[in-house]
Write a protein that holds these residues in place. Structure first.
Motif, mmCIF file in Angstrom:
data_model
loop_
_atom_site.group_PDB
_atom_site.id
_atom_site.type_symbol
_atom_site.label_atom_id
_atom_site.label_comp_id
_atom_site.label_asym_id
_atom_site.label_seq_id
_atom_site.Cartn_x
_atom_site.Cartn_y
_atom_site.Cartn_z
ATOM 1 N N TYR A 268 6.020 -2.851 -14.923
ATOM 2 C CA TYR A 268 6.448 -2.351 -13.623
ATOM 3 C C TYR A 268 5.540 -1.236 -13.090
ATOM 4 C CZ TYR A 268 10.765 -4.915 -14.443
ATOM 5 O OH TYR A 268 11.678 -5.901 -14.687
ATOM 6 N N ALA A 269 5.592 -1.045 -11.786
ATOM 7 C CA ALA A 269 4.921 0.073 -11.125
ATOM 8 C C ALA A 269 5.960 1.149 -10.799
ATOM 9 C CB ALA A 269 4.238 -0.392 -9.844
ATOM 10 N N VAL A 270 5.580 2.399 -10.919
ATOM 11 C CA VAL A 270 6.440 3.528 -10.557
ATOM 12 C C VAL A 270 5.901 4.133 -9.263
ATOM 13 C CG1 VAL A 270 7.183 5.858 -11.167
ATOM 14 C CG2 VAL A 270 7.153 4.058 -12.909
ATOM 15 N N VAL A 271 6.780 4.303 -8.269
ATOM 16 C CA VAL A 271 6.389 4.885 -6.981
ATOM 17 C C VAL A 271 6.946 6.297 -6.888
ATOM 18 C CG1 VAL A 271 6.473 4.635 -4.479
ATOM 19 C CG2 VAL A 271 6.468 2.594 -5.932
ATOM 20 N N LEU A 272 6.088 7.265 -6.552
ATOM 21 C CA LEU A 272 6.505 8.650 -6.371
ATOM 22 C C LEU A 272 6.791 8.913 -4.897
ATOM 23 C CD1 LEU A 272 3.724 10.426 -8.492
ATOM 24 C CD2 LEU A 272 5.850 9.375 -9.307
ATOM 25 N N ARG A 273 7.867 9.661 -4.625
ATOM 26 C CA ARG A 273 8.194 10.012 -3.236
ATOM 27 C C ARG A 273 8.646 11.463 -3.178
ATOM 28 N NH1 ARG A 273 8.322 8.533 1.744
ATOM 29 N NH2 ARG A 273 10.121 8.417 3.142
ATOM 30 N N ALA A 274 8.082 12.227 -2.220
ATOM 31 C CA ALA A 274 8.450 13.631 -2.041
ATOM 32 C C ALA A 274 8.481 13.931 -0.546
ATOM 33 C CB ALA A 274 7.446 14.538 -2.742
ATOM 34 N N VAL A 275 9.635 14.370 -0.036
ATOM 35 C CA VAL A 275 9.784 14.598 1.401
ATOM 36 C C VAL A 275 10.474 15.918 1.692
ATOM 37 C CG1 VAL A 275 9.890 12.125 1.911
ATOM 38 C CG2 VAL A 275 12.006 13.392 1.505
#
Length: 325
Positions: A268-275
């Motif tokens: 799997y791929a891990v997606v980082l998100r910061a908002v």
């Protein structure tokens, strides 16, 4: 209270305005509940925590807090909730481990709306069972806030808005449903809740279920949970935890080819998100220095079993939403 803010409603931005709101809501709760008993879904997030504090102020021991582990929580979340609310705050807290029940109901379900409604219905089923163990519980308190209501009209349903069954046998108590997130925090501080709790990172009601797009599997949930823990740990260390409103990882339902120790992998791929945001109605993307990104990447690839790729989501809201589902 109606589900629409009056255009003349003053935003709660000061302790004085928060105190006035608290007094008004304590009166409203007492009028609605009387001598009745209330069951509260206590996740430990700011919304449910503020509701708990309001209800304790209004009705005291007639409140029972229920923390449900639905298997979609962040790493060590239940342990932290129990320590904070039961041991430190002395709340009347019931812990329910319903992991298998939730994941069985969600097995094979891909549609985001269906997932949210299943989670919402199962929540209510669990609460109903707990209510039957108690005597004369007629009210269900929820930490619904105004963006939940707005987004449930045409964007996506929330487990505590659009997912409730029509034959709900509880009467709802929702004292902060006309507030935006920043207003809830001001109220929380005015109620005397710990600063760290009031400014705890927001966490969606469906939990990691919305960060595991498509059909939820235990394998992907574990990748999300472990990678999220690493992201939060590194943000704490570098000071971004105090600067970024919400940050998390997502694991999409597809795999890609990689290489590990000279052998082909398919993981799997891990997606980082910061908002960052003020009211959750719009959001900007936080720029993360490459040095920090690379450290997070290296830890995830080395420590999280089942992933071989790390990506970064740089989409603002709108056009994207904060969460992926």
């Amino acid at each position: 209270m109606e589900n629409v803010r009056d255009e003349n409603m003053v935003r709660i931005t000061t302790p004085e305005l928060a105190d006035k709101f608290i007094d008004e809501q304590v009166d409203e709760i007492r009028k609605q509940v009387g001598d009745g008993k209330v069951l509260l879904a206590l996740s430990g997030g700011v919304d449910s925590s503020v509701v708990a504090a309001l209800l304790i102020k209004a009705i005291g021991k007639n409140l029972t807090c229920v923390h449900v582990n639905h298997g979609l929580l962040r790493k060590d979340e239940s342990k932290q909730v129990i320590e904070t609310f039961q041991e430190k705050m002395g709340a009347n807290l019931i812990y329910v481990d319903a992991t298998d029940e939730f994941l069985d109901q969600l097995a094979g379900v891909e549609d985001p709306e269906s997932k949210r409604k299943i989670i919402g219905k199962t929540f209510i089923d669990v609460f109903a069972r707990e209510a039957k163990k108690l005597k004369d519980v007629k009210f269900l308190a929820q930490g619904t806030i105004y963006p939940d209501i707005l987004e449930s009209h045409g964007i996506k349903s929330h487990h505590n808005v659009g997912g409730l069954p029509e034959d709900l046998k509880f009467e709802l108590v929702e004292p902060v449903k006309l507030l935006f997130k920043d207003e809830v925090r001001v109220v929380g501080e005015a109620l005397g809740l710990p600063h760290k709790m009031v400014y705890r990172q927001p966490f969606p009601g469906p939990g990691l279920g919305v960060r595991c797009p498509g059909a939820i599997t235990r394998e992907r949930l574990e990748v999300v949970r472990e990678s999220d823990a690493i992201l939060r740990d590194e943000f704490d260390k570098c000071g971004l935890a105090q600067k970024v409103w919400q940050y998390f990882t997502i694991v999409p339902p597809f795999k890609s080819t990689g290489i590990s120790e000279g052998k082909r992998t398919f993981e799997y791929a891990v997606v980082l998100r910061a908002v960052n945001t003020v009211d959750a109605m719009s959001a900007t993307v936080e720029e993360i220095p490459y040095e920090i990104l690379f450290k997070i990447r290296d830890r995830i690839l080395a420590e999280v079993k089942g992933c071989n790729r790390v990506l970064v989501d740089i989409s603002p809201k709108p056009v994207a939403t904060i969460e992926w589902e």
